[in-house]
Structures are given as structure tokens and as C-alpha cells.
Design an enzyme around this catalytic site. Structure first.
Site: not given
Length: 202
Positions: A72, A118, A70, A19, A24
Site C-alpha cells: 500500500n 493498492n 508493503y 509473503y 501478490h
């Protein structure tokens, strides 16, 4: 007043090399640059569910937090940091990507809803309030068509910036850092106006 000063900067993103540098993870990217400029290294903190570093001293000490939960579950890490360091909600700034803003735009808010993000939603749930500062960094949308946008959202936010986009992003990151370094107890509105009106070609 001490309660109005910056105590914790949280950058939102997803952990793991797969990632790194994705859209993001733009919140992580800002914090990594701040750490580099201030010669501080991130370390793992199990109790905070993330990676942290700090710079400055005394009342000017600022802590950086990148949750390892993460996106969320980001609120779990932020809540743990709030309880451990015992700061007020108005001493927190969250840096987060925003698909509703074009690349090159920044939006600063002192409170508000999650806007469908989120990570922000999780923080609001864990803190029990939406009254904390957030700095939204535009990453653009994959399409203007709502149906196509919805189908491409995941691949877009988990995709990486192009070389041309990264040049623009770097201007944004440097402007954000410049503003963060000048935050005092009574100039938040001035900082907000500066960031909200910023254009990369300034």
C-alpha cells in the site's frame, strides 16, 4: 532517444518471508529471476525504502527495485528512486499482479488507472501521474461470484501458487524476461503486442 529507454524495473509485493512466493508477490518473483540470470544481488537501500540491484553498463544499465514499504506504500519507494536516479516516468516499468486476469495471461499498458490495485494507486499518488508503463500478470480470481470473490480476496492474493500453477507461472516469467531484455527505444508497441497475445502453451 535516451528518455525512451528502460531505466527502472519495479516489482510490487510485500517484504518478509511470510509473503515469499505468494500471488501478490509475483512482481518480486520476476525481478528475483532477472537478478539471478544477470548475476546481480539485491541490497538494502534505506534512502529508497527497498532492495535494489543493477546490471548492464552505461546507457544500457537497468536497475531493479523491490519496495520494502508493503504494497500500500509502494509509491514512497518508487518516488524516492525517481528523485535519486533522475529518470523520466516513461523509463519506468512496474510489474504487478492482477486478479482480473486469469493465470497465464499478461496485460501491458503504457498508462491508466490503478484498477483497484493498492500498489499502483500508491505509485500514481506519489508520482502525480498515471502515465507510466505497467505489466500486469494474471493470478486469477478466487471466485466468479462477486460477493464470494470479495470475501476471499485477501486469502487468495496472500496464498501461494500450487505446483501446477507454478509451472504456468514460470513460462510467463521467462517470456516476460525475454521481452524485457529486448526492449529498445522504438519497439515498445511490438513488445506490448507480443506479451498481450502470449499463451503459456505457445
Amino acid at each position: 532517444m535516451l528518455s525512451d529507454e528502460l531505466k527502472l524495473l519495479v516489482g510490487l509485493g510485500n517484504p518478509g518471508t511470510e509473503y515469499e512466493k505468494t500471488r501478490h508477490n509475483v512482481g518480486f518473483m520476476v525481478l528475483e529471476e532477472i537478478a539471478r540470470k544477470n548475476n546481480c544481488s539485491f541490497r538494502e537501500s534505506k534512502k529508497l525504502f527497498g532492495r535494489t540491484c543493477e546490471y548492464g553498463s552505461g546507457i544500457e544499465k537497468t536497475r531493479l527495485l523491490m519496495p520494502n514499504t508493503y504494497m500500500n506504500e509502494s509509491g514512497k519507494s518508487v518516488r524516492s528512486a525517481k528523485d535519486w536516479f533522475d529518470f523520466q516516468n516513461n523509463q519506468l516499468i512496474v510489474l504487478v499482479d492482477d486478479m482480473d486476469l486469469p493465470l497465464g495471461k499478461i496485460r501491458v499498458r503504457s498508462k491508466g488507472s490503478s484498477g483497484g490495485h493498492n500498489g499502483l494507486k500508491s505509485i500514481i499518488n506519489h508520482l502525480g501521474t498515471a502515465e507510466f508503463k505497467r505489466l500486469k500478470i494474471g493470478i486469477g480470481a478466487p471466485s466468479n461470484d462477486q460477493q464470494e470473490r470479495k470475501s476471499k480476496t485477501v486469502s487468495h492474493v496472500l496464498g501461494r501458487f500450487s505446483k501446477e500453477e507454478f509451472i504456468i507461472l514460470n513460462f510467463i516469467i521467462q517470456e516476460i524476461i525475454s521481452c524485457i531484455e529486448s526492449i529498445t527505444s522504438n519497439n515498445w508497441e511490438k513488445i506490448s503486442t507480443r506479451l498481450n497475445s502470449y499463451k503459456p502453451d505457445n
